[in-house]
Design an enzyme around this catalytic site. Structure first.
Site, PDB file in Angstrom:
ATOM      1  N   SER A 161       0.818  -1.206   0.000  1.00  0.00           N
ATOM      2  CA  SER A 161       0.000   0.000   0.000  1.00  0.00           C
ATOM      3  C   SER A 161       0.852   1.256   0.000  1.00  0.00           C
ATOM      4  CB  SER A 161      -0.912   0.009   1.231  1.00  0.00           C
ATOM      5  OG  SER A 161      -1.566   1.264   1.371  1.00  0.00           O
ATOM      6  N   TYR A 212      -1.216   6.409  -5.045  1.00  0.00           N
ATOM      7  CA  TYR A 212      -2.260   7.418  -5.194  1.00  0.00           C
ATOM      8  C   TYR A 212      -1.630   8.621  -5.875  1.00  0.00           C
ATOM      9  CZ  TYR A 212      -5.245   4.946  -1.800  1.00  0.00           C
ATOM     10  OH  TYR A 212      -6.005   4.018  -1.151  1.00  0.00           O
ATOM     11  N   THR A 257      -4.336   3.667  -7.882  1.00  0.00           N
ATOM     12  CA  THR A 257      -5.723   3.675  -7.414  1.00  0.00           C
ATOM     13  C   THR A 257      -6.372   4.984  -7.820  1.00  0.00           C
ATOM     14  OG1 THR A 257      -5.292   2.195  -5.559  1.00  0.00           O
ATOM     15  CG2 THR A 257      -7.211   3.614  -5.382  1.00  0.00           C
ATOM     16  N   LYS A 307      -6.479   0.671 -10.998  1.00  0.00           N
ATOM     17  CA  LYS A 307      -7.405   0.116 -10.011  1.00  0.00           C
ATOM     18  C   LYS A 307      -8.517   1.116  -9.719  1.00  0.00           C
ATOM     19  CE  LYS A 307      -7.449  -1.864  -5.315  1.00  0.00           C
ATOM     20  NZ  LYS A 307      -8.318  -0.883  -4.614  1.00  0.00           N
ATOM     21  N   HIS A 351     -13.526  -0.127  -4.093  1.00  0.00           N
ATOM     22  CA  HIS A 351     -12.719   0.184  -2.911  1.00  0.00           C
ATOM     23  C   HIS A 351     -13.275  -0.505  -1.659  1.00  0.00           C
ATOM     24  CE1 HIS A 351      -9.305   2.999  -2.081  1.00  0.00           C
ATOM     25  NE2 HIS A 351      -9.616   2.703  -0.832  1.00  0.00           N
TER      26      HIS A 351
END
Length: 429
Positions: free
Chosen positions: A117, A140, A166, A263, A287
């Protein structure tokens, strides 16, 4: 005698992901569990992600030789031991010390990829060096694009295979149940403060001696000394970029030479755009029900997306996967692989690295059993002909489409999965 799930704290006694969830609930403080568990608003999408699997039925074949079975797949030209991987889950260090590493090591041992992550509590370089295996990285795209460029350079330096961007979090979802644990932002209320004190094992695992874990891969973007939860929350809220669009993905494609995965795709039109933008793969994702409440589940749009782009890029999805049967249904409807979020996180909270290994082993065993009971010797034989989904416009009754069979790959010999994996035994010894 009334049926009930195991209610203790020994992850080894969990026979399913749902039982692991109950173990996790008892082993970590309430605010930690709620951080993992909660969805947005009324949690309609959170519930829909699970209930959709009950609508989908199997059509098994009989009198088929299934004495030798394999669930190995080919993923971006490399073998993977199962049709699933561990997806990105932020702040895993809040559940157990070095939680990101525990997830990565368990994935490497199982022969499946792990996606670190962007909001991890361990540096990318340390996880890659200490875990081995296939470590991918989530990103991100914040307002500070230079942060993304520096992270890409770090990924290149350590040989990361894939970047997973994402795209569905340009605006944060409304996670009310999570917020209810706090008297004010990032300050637990009295009830939860007392609850923390009732979890001494967690305190000495996570908080002692270094305090609340810090975000380790956001340092290039955060002000000096602001990588704590409090400091990062304030900085990140200012970095969210509602103007995020496909031109940003094209920019990322230009600077990243490895596999690029988008994603947050939730319709066939966006999947086609991803192909045209140069993406190598997509993840169908709402999500985990934590963003737009009322959104459809990724399973509901999978058949349409697979028909539109199948073969032109790798199609993956997440959202509500708790059983091997769920994973097999996704494969039959055109998915190349499934990302796990809460399923393996429950294992992490319940038993650290060995708990994650136990979760993976449970799902591998279930996939193996379901494939055999369907009358298949390997996953490449599966298509929508093995599925009935009444009422679904793409998959219903005897008119269910049969998607083109995936290219056959060299499959590993069948493995039997014991109650305890060697990794579990090693950790327990």
């Amino acid at each position: 005698m009334k049926r009930r799930l195991y209610k203790g704290t020994d992850y080894r006694r969990a026979h399913s992901i749902d039982e692991l969830r109950e173990v996790a609930r008892r082993r970590v403080p309430n605010f930690c569990f709620e951080y993992v568990e909660g969805g947005s608003d009324d949690e309609v999408t959170l519930k829909r992600n699970r209930s959709v699997f009950e609508e989908i039925g199997f059509v098994p074949r009989t009198l088929v030789d299934v004495s030798a079975r394999s669930q190995a797949i080919d993923l971006f030209g490399k073998p993977s031991a199962a049709p699933f991987m561990i997806g990105p889950t932020g702040f895993s260090g809040l559940l157990t010390r070095e939680g990101d590493l525990a997830l990565a090591r368990a994935a490497a041992f199982a022969g499946i990829p792990y996606i670190l992550s962007n909001a991890s509590t361990m540096r990318l370089e340390d996880v890659v060096r200490r875990a081995g295996g296939r470590v991918w990285m989530q990103l991100y795209l914040y307002r500070t694009r230079d942060y993304a460029a520096r992270l890409v350079d770090r990924m290149k330096a350590v040989g990361v295979e894939a970047l997973v961007v994402t795209t569905d979090s340009a605006i944060f979802g409304n996670r009310e149940w999570d917020r209810r644990n706090y008297a004010r932002p990032l300050k637990l209320d009295l009830r939860n403060t007392i609850d923390v004190m009732l979890h001494p094992r967690w305190i000495f695992d996570v908080l002692v001696p270094h305090g609340v874990p810090r975000f380790a891969n956001l340092g290039d973007m955060l002000p000096p000394g602001q990588d704590s939860v409090q400091g990062a929350a304030s900085a990140i809220s200012k970095e969210l970029d509602p103007s995020l669009n496909w031109s940003d993905i094209r920019w990322l494609r230009d600077i990243w030479p490895g596999k690029l995965i988008v994603k947050g795709v939730m319709c066939a039109e966006d999947a086609v755009t991803a192909v045209n933008t140069g993406a190598d793969g997509i993840v169908l994702s709402n999500h985990g029900g934590r963003q737009l409440d009322g959104a459809v589940s990724s399973m509901e749009i999978l058949p349409e997306v697979a028909a539109a782009v199948g073969g032109r890029l790798t199609v993956m999805l997440d959202g509500g996967f708790r059983r091997g049967s769920d994973i097999v249904k996704a494969r039959a409807l055109g998915a190349d692989a499934v990302l796990l979020g809460r399923a393996t996180t429950y294992g992490l909270a319940a038993g650290g690295e060995a708990g994650v290994a136990h979760a993976i082993n449970l799902l591998k065993t279930e996939v193996d059993r379901v494939v055999g009971l369907l009358g298949c010797s390997d996953l490449s034989q599966l298509d929508a002909g093995y599925i009935r989904w009444p009422g679904h416009p793409e998959v219903s009754g005897n008119s269910a489409p049969r998607f083109e069979e995936k290219k056959r790959v060299t499959l590993a010999p069948v493995r039997r999965f014991p109650a305890e994996t060697p990794l579990e035994k090693e950790v327990l010894s």
